[in-house]
Design a protein around this motif. Structure first.
Motif, PDB file in Angstrom:
ATOM      1  N   GLY A 189       0.881  -1.237  -0.047  1.00 13.05           N
ATOM      2  CA  GLY A 189       0.124  -0.067  -0.078  1.00 13.05           C
ATOM      3  C   GLY A 189       0.841   1.079  -0.047  1.00 13.05           C
ATOM      4  N   SER A 190       0.235   2.615  -0.069  1.00  5.21           N
ATOM      5  CA  SER A 190       0.804   3.688  -0.157  1.00  5.21           C
ATOM      6  C   SER A 190       1.613   4.117   0.997  1.00  5.21           C
ATOM      7  CB  SER A 190       0.000   4.721  -0.655  1.00  5.21           C
ATOM      8  OG  SER A 190      -1.128   4.848  -0.040  1.00  5.21           O
ATOM      9  N   LEU A 191       1.247   3.503   2.073  1.00  8.35           N
ATOM     10  CA  LEU A 191       1.820   3.815   3.403  1.00  8.35           C
ATOM     11  C   LEU A 191       3.090   3.063   3.721  1.00  8.35           C
ATOM     12  CD1 LEU A 191      -1.346   4.591   5.531  1.00  8.35           C
ATOM     13  CD2 LEU A 191       0.209   6.358   4.492  1.00  8.35           C
ATOM     14  N   GLY A 192       3.003   2.195   3.110  1.00  9.68           N
ATOM     15  CA  GLY A 192       4.382   1.124   3.393  1.00  9.68           C
ATOM     16  C   GLY A 192       5.818   1.791   3.219  1.00  9.68           C
ATOM     17  N   ILE A 193       5.922   2.834   2.481  1.00 10.14           N
ATOM     18  CA  ILE A 193       7.147   3.386   2.516  1.00 10.14           C
ATOM     19  C   ILE A 193       7.548   4.206   3.789  1.00 10.14           C
ATOM     20  CG2 ILE A 193       7.296   3.646   0.006  1.00 10.14           C
ATOM     21  CD1 ILE A 193       6.431   6.666   0.451  1.00 10.14           C
ATOM     22  N   TYR A 194       6.550   4.418   4.604  1.00 14.05           N
ATOM     23  CA  TYR A 194       6.907   5.184   5.919  1.00 14.05           C
ATOM     24  C   TYR A 194       7.376   4.362   6.954  1.00 14.05           C
ATOM     25  CZ  TYR A 194       4.278   8.770   3.345  1.00 14.05           C
ATOM     26  OH  TYR A 194       3.945   9.755   2.234  1.00 14.05           O
ATOM     27  N   VAL A 195       6.949   2.947   6.881  1.00 11.76           N
ATOM     28  CA  VAL A 195       7.094   2.000   8.010  1.00 11.76           C
ATOM     29  C   VAL A 195       8.709   1.894   8.491  1.00 11.76           C
ATOM     30  CG1 VAL A 195       6.951  -0.378   8.620  1.00 11.76           C
ATOM     31  CG2 VAL A 195       5.010   0.685   7.441  1.00 11.76           C
ATOM     32  N   LEU A 196       9.522   1.764   7.788  1.00 13.31           N
ATOM     33  CA  LEU A 196      10.929   1.425   8.066  1.00 13.31           C
ATOM     34  C   LEU A 196      11.510   3.035   8.703  1.00 13.31           C
ATOM     35  CD1 LEU A 196      13.315  -0.591   8.267  1.00 13.31           C
ATOM     36  CD2 LEU A 196      14.075   0.351   5.976  1.00 13.31           C
ATOM     37  N   PRO A 197      11.489   3.957   8.194  1.00  8.58           N
ATOM     38  CA  PRO A 197      11.925   5.170   8.853  1.00  8.58           C
ATOM     39  C   PRO A 197      11.544   5.358  10.052  1.00  8.58           C
ATOM     40  CG  PRO A 197      11.376   5.559   6.507  1.00  8.58           C
ATOM     41  CD  PRO A 197      10.793   4.154   6.776  1.00  8.58           C
TER      42      PRO A 197
ATOM     43  N   VAL B 242      10.436  -3.701  17.994  1.00  9.58           N
ATOM     44  CA  VAL B 242       9.752  -2.730  16.989  1.00  9.58           C
ATOM     45  C   VAL B 242       9.548  -3.533  15.766  1.00  9.58           C
ATOM     46  CG1 VAL B 242       9.929  -0.934  15.578  1.00  9.58           C
ATOM     47  CG2 VAL B 242      10.894  -0.769  17.912  1.00  9.58           C
ATOM     48  N   SER B 243       8.152  -3.760  15.249  1.00 10.09           N
ATOM     49  CA  SER B 243       7.885  -4.466  14.032  1.00 10.09           C
ATOM     50  C   SER B 243       6.659  -3.503  13.456  1.00 10.09           C
ATOM     51  CB  SER B 243       7.241  -5.730  14.658  1.00 10.09           C
ATOM     52  OG  SER B 243       7.211  -6.522  13.637  1.00 10.09           O
ATOM     53  N   THR B 244       6.342  -4.341  12.468  1.00 11.03           N
ATOM     54  CA  THR B 244       4.801  -3.875  11.856  1.00 11.03           C
ATOM     55  C   THR B 244       3.926  -5.115  11.468  1.00 11.03           C
ATOM     56  OG1 THR B 244       4.031  -2.658  10.000  1.00 11.03           O
ATOM     57  CG2 THR B 244       5.834  -4.285   9.482  1.00 11.03           C
TER      58      THR B 244
ATOM     59  N   SER C 214      11.655  -6.094   1.939  1.00  5.82           N
ATOM     60  CA  SER C 214      13.419  -6.679   2.068  1.00  5.82           C
ATOM     61  C   SER C 214      14.032  -5.672   3.308  1.00  5.82           C
ATOM     62  CB  SER C 214      13.970  -6.242   0.837  1.00  5.82           C
ATOM     63  OG  SER C 214      13.811  -5.068   0.238  1.00  5.82           O
ATOM     64  N   GLY C 215      13.842  -4.537   3.133  1.00  3.97           N
ATOM     65  CA  GLY C 215      14.619  -3.547   4.185  1.00  3.97           C
ATOM     66  C   GLY C 215      13.902  -3.744   5.473  1.00  3.97           C
ATOM     67  N   ILE C 216      12.536  -3.918   5.649  1.00  3.54           N
ATOM     68  CA  ILE C 216      12.045  -4.095   7.203  1.00  3.54           C
ATOM     69  C   ILE C 216      12.738  -5.682   7.598  1.00  3.54           C
ATOM     70  CG2 ILE C 216       9.915  -4.835   8.253  1.00  3.54           C
ATOM     71  CD1 ILE C 216       8.554  -2.610   6.216  1.00  3.54           C
TER      72      ILE C 216
END
Length: 344
Positions: free
Chosen positions: A131-139, A158-160, A187-189
């Protein structure tokens, strides 16, 4: 009576000390009982203090909060219920763009309770990948982790939370693979989780798979009641769809470098009403009792036999303000706190 009263501050002090030790050092293992998600999307639900007492009365040692509700956190002080705390999806863009905003979120929603509540997890977003909000998770995860490291709070992970739709391939389980969109952020998460020894939180619902394809997916396979293997995957035999789904996630993480990352099942359940014969109190009760038994047996999965996979039932109550199109009857209890069917 005076001696009893004099002991009360000492009891509070001991509880505070235990919570602090758990949160800081992480030496205390998460309790091996079941967790239940406490959704609050209803205008007829009981007061949070009554809800916390209901958890205690039924021996439910873990609670998942979807957002940091102040009243719920206050009611949980000193109650010895492990808490998995969520960050609201709509807050992710702002938090990802500002370390100060993450610091402020932590200072408001976690720090005041550290001495009185055991926080097991902070989940950055709920089902935002893909989804569009996924890019905000890792930061946000990285900013939160720095706060925890600076305070030596190794007991908080910390997780998601990721849904089944993050998997592009789930059958057979060994072929599990994230969708192209999901893998671009996963992959980053997953690398972050592997480095920190933190688990991925996954939502696993055999009910939805069964209800969408009852011709090809057997009810006993979905409900933990099959007495012989239903699916063979190489050397591994699967008696239930839950294990197959979990192992699909494990395989998907392996493919992006997360072979040693564990999972926590942050939601699973079966509705007791809302979809005809697929949703009865009998079916819901059978699934949730067997889910509880499976989790607490520490049987693991065919891919990871004997592994303890932590699990949370969705949800505590039948809530009357669910988003349109979502089943409204996953609750274990009615709003009057009477059980919908026996589980505990």
């Amino acid at each position: 009576m005076q001696k009893v009263m004099a002991a009360v501050p000492w009891v509070a002090l001991i509880l505070s000390f235990v919570a602090t030790i758990h949160n800081h050092i992480g030496l205390v293992e998460a309790s091996a009982d079941i967790g239940v998600c406490y959704g609050m999307l209803g205008d007829d639900l009981p007061a949070v203090t009554e809800v916390v007492n209901l958890y205690k009365t039924n021996g439910i040692g873990k609670m998942r909060l979807f957002d940091p509700n102040p009243a719920a956190l206050e009611a949980l002080r000193g109650k010895e219920i492990d808490v998995s705390l969520g960050i609201r999806n709509e807050d992710l863009p702002q938090l990802a763009g500002s370390v100060d905003a993450v610091n402020s979120w932590f200072a408001t929603n976690v720090e005041p309770y550290l001495n009185d509540i055991v926080f097991s997890y902070i989940s950055v977003g709920n089902e935002v990948i893909p989804g569009s909000l996924g890019i905000y998770v890792l930061p946000v995860m990285e900013s939160l982790q720095k706060i925890l490291d600076d305070r030596n709070l190794a007991g908080i992970k910390v997780s998601t939370v990721v849904p089944g739709s993050a998997l592009g391939v789930s059958f057979p389980p060994s072929s599990g693979e994230f969708t192209l969109e999901a893998s671009s952020v996963m992959s980053g998460i997953v690398a972050f989780l592997a480095q920190r020894g933190s688990p991925l939180l996954i939502n696993v619902y055999p009910y939805f798979a069964y209800a969408s394809d009852p011709v090809n997916i057997r009810l006993d396979y979905a409900q933990f009641t099959a007495t012989s293997p239903v699916v063979k995957d190489g050397e591994l035999s699967y008696y239930n769809l839950f294990d197959a789904a979990v192992d699909s996630f494990l395989a998907a993480m392996e493919k992006v470098g997360g072979a040693n990352v564990d999972v926590v099942v942050s939601e699973s359940g079966w509705p007791s009403d809302g979809n005809g014969d697929f949703t009865t109190p009998e079916l819901a009760g059978t699934y949730n009792r067997n889910f509880l038994k499976h989790i607490t047996s520490k049987a693991g999965t065919p891919k990871r036999p004997g592994a303890y996979i932590e699990g949370y039932i969705f949800a505590m109550f039948n809530e009357n303000q669910k988003p349109e199109g979502v089943e409204q009857h996953f609750g274990l209890f009615h709003p009057n706190m009477q059980p919908v069917y026996p589980v505990f």
